[in-house]
Design an enzyme around this catalytic site. Sequence first.
Site, mmCIF file in Angstrom:
data_model
loop_
_atom_site.group_PDB
_atom_site.id
_atom_site.type_symbol
_atom_site.label_atom_id
_atom_site.label_comp_id
_atom_site.label_asym_id
_atom_site.label_seq_id
_atom_site.Cartn_x
_atom_site.Cartn_y
_atom_site.Cartn_z
ATOM 1 N N ASN A 1 -0.862 5.864 -6.152
ATOM 2 C CA ASN A 1 -0.340 6.244 -4.835
ATOM 3 C C ASN A 1 1.154 6.544 -5.001
ATOM 4 O O ASN A 1 1.945 5.631 -5.174
ATOM 5 C CB ASN A 1 -0.559 5.070 -3.866
ATOM 6 N N TRP A 2 1.490 7.822 -4.977
ATOM 7 C CA TRP A 2 2.884 8.206 -5.259
ATOM 8 C C TRP A 2 3.792 8.006 -4.045
ATOM 9 O O TRP A 2 5.007 8.167 -4.147
ATOM 10 C CB TRP A 2 2.940 9.670 -5.707
ATOM 11 N N LYS A 3 3.231 7.710 -2.904
ATOM 12 C CA LYS A 3 4.008 7.497 -1.668
ATOM 13 C C LYS A 3 4.939 8.687 -1.423
ATOM 14 O O LYS A 3 4.609 9.815 -1.765
ATOM 15 C CB LYS A 3 4.773 6.174 -1.726
ATOM 16 N N HIS B 1 -3.444 2.069 4.565
ATOM 17 C CA HIS B 1 -2.387 1.458 3.750
ATOM 18 C C HIS B 1 -1.469 0.638 4.651
ATOM 19 O O HIS B 1 -1.161 1.046 5.776
ATOM 20 C CB HIS B 1 -1.587 2.545 3.010
ATOM 21 N N GLU C 1 1.617 0.229 4.702
ATOM 22 C CA GLU C 1 2.838 0.918 5.162
ATOM 23 C C GLU C 1 2.536 1.775 6.390
ATOM 24 O O GLU C 1 3.376 1.903 7.291
ATOM 25 C CB GLU C 1 3.428 1.749 4.014
ATOM 26 N N GLU D 1 -5.027 -5.139 -0.863
ATOM 27 C CA GLU D 1 -3.604 -5.087 -1.187
ATOM 28 C C GLU D 1 -2.851 -6.103 -0.337
ATOM 29 O O GLU D 1 -2.505 -5.816 0.817
ATOM 30 C CB GLU D 1 -3.055 -3.695 -0.878
ATOM 31 N N GLY E 1 5.065 -3.621 -3.841
ATOM 32 C CA GLY E 1 6.432 -3.200 -4.120
ATOM 33 C C GLY E 1 7.427 -4.350 -4.227
ATOM 34 O O GLY E 1 8.632 -4.145 -4.248
ATOM 35 N N SER F 1 1.924 -4.577 -6.975
ATOM 36 C CA SER F 1 2.710 -4.842 -8.182
ATOM 37 C C SER F 1 1.854 -4.959 -9.446
ATOM 38 O O SER F 1 2.133 -5.786 -10.323
ATOM 39 C CB SER F 1 3.595 -6.081 -7.995
ATOM 40 N N GLY G 1 1.114 1.564 -7.100
ATOM 41 C CA GLY G 1 2.233 2.256 -6.459
ATOM 42 C C GLY G 1 3.323 2.570 -7.479
ATOM 43 O O GLY G 1 3.273 3.572 -8.200
ATOM 44 N N GLY G 2 4.323 1.694 -7.569
ATOM 45 C CA GLY G 2 5.492 1.931 -8.425
ATOM 46 C C GLY G 2 5.146 2.352 -9.839
ATOM 47 O O GLY G 2 5.704 3.320 -10.378
HETATM 48 C C1 PEP Z 1 0.652 0.392 -3.025
HETATM 49 O O1 PEP Z 1 1.538 0.688 -2.245
HETATM 50 O O2 PEP Z 1 -0.515 0.802 -2.826
HETATM 51 C C2 PEP Z 1 0.999 -0.465 -4.149
HETATM 52 C C3 PEP Z 1 0.053 -1.149 -4.732
HETATM 53 O O3 PEP Z 1 2.326 -0.486 -4.508
HETATM 54 P P1 PEP Z 1 2.981 -1.285 -5.765
HETATM 55 O O4 PEP Z 1 2.056 -1.114 -6.931
HETATM 56 O O5 PEP Z 1 4.304 -0.646 -5.962
HETATM 57 O O6 PEP Z 1 3.069 -2.716 -5.336
#
Ligand code: PEP
Length: 254
Positions: free
Chosen positions: A9-11, A99, A101, A171, A177, A217, A238-239
Site C-alpha cells: 500500500n503506497w499510500k 483502511h 486512515e 491491521e 506506521g 510495521s 505500508g512503509g
Molecule cells: C498500512 O498502512 O496498511 C500499513 C501496514 O502500514 P505500515 O506497514 O507502514 O505500518
Amino acid sequence: MRKKIVAGNWKMNTTLESAILLASEIDTRLADSKKNVDDVTVLLFPPFPFIHSVADVVNAEKIGVGSQNIANQPKGAFTGEVSAEMIASTGVGYIIIGHSERRAYYGETNEILAQKVDLALANNLDVVFCCGEKLEEREAGQYFDVIKTQLSETILKLSSDQMQHIIIAYEPVWAIGTGKTATPEQAQEIHAFIRNLLSEKFDDALADSVSILYGGSCKPSNAKELFSQPDIDGGLIGGAALKAEDFVQIIESY
Ligand code: PEP
C-alpha cells in the site's frame, strides 16, 4: 488452499517517475529472485494517477495492481471522486477498502464501507478489506468486539459467493506506521478469531479459503515469523513497500 498474498500500500507517496521506477524494480527483483516466490500473489496499490502506468511496467502474470480507494456512489456529480467502474475499466482487479486512515481521517463508517464493498464486487474487483483496533481499544480489552463489529456490519453480510472475492487484512491501528508490530502470537490470536467468525457465519470450508493478511510495521526482519503463523496468509505492507529491496525480501521470507 488459500492464497499467500503480499500487498504493498503506497499510500500518498511517489511521483509518476518514482512510482514507475519502484514498480519496475520490484518486477525485476521478483523475476531474478532465487527464492520460491511464484506461489505468492503480489499486489501493488499505487496512488490513483499512477495505477495505469504501474500496471504497464509490471508482469501482469506475477503482479496484480489495485486502487487504494473508491467512491461510495456509482457515478455522477461527485467532484473529485473515483468510482469502482472507473477503476475496473482501467483493467486493474483489486481495491483496498476500510483502511484505518480512511476511517480516521475521512469519516468512513461501516455503512459507507459496506456501500463501497458492494460497488467493488458489482464491478468485479477483489477487495482487500481492512479491520483493526485502536490502541485504547486494545488496552481496554475491547479488541475482539471492535473487530467483530467492523466485520459484522460489512463483509459478513455478503453471500458466500461474494466472499470468494474478499481478502481480509487485520491491521491493528497502533501498529500502522509506528514501528510497533503485533507479536506473532497477538496477530495469530486475532486471525484465528476472524476465521472463526467466518466459520460461524458461513462454514469451515469458506473460512479456510479466505486469505487473512497482517498489516502494521511488517518488515523483512519480522515477516517470516508473522507469516509462519497458521492463520496468517501474508501481509499488507505500508512503509516497507516503498523500498523495492525490502518489499521483495518480505515476499521472499515466505
Ligand atoms: C498500512 O498502512 O496498511 C500499513 C501496514 O502500514 P505500515 O506497514 O507502514 O505500518
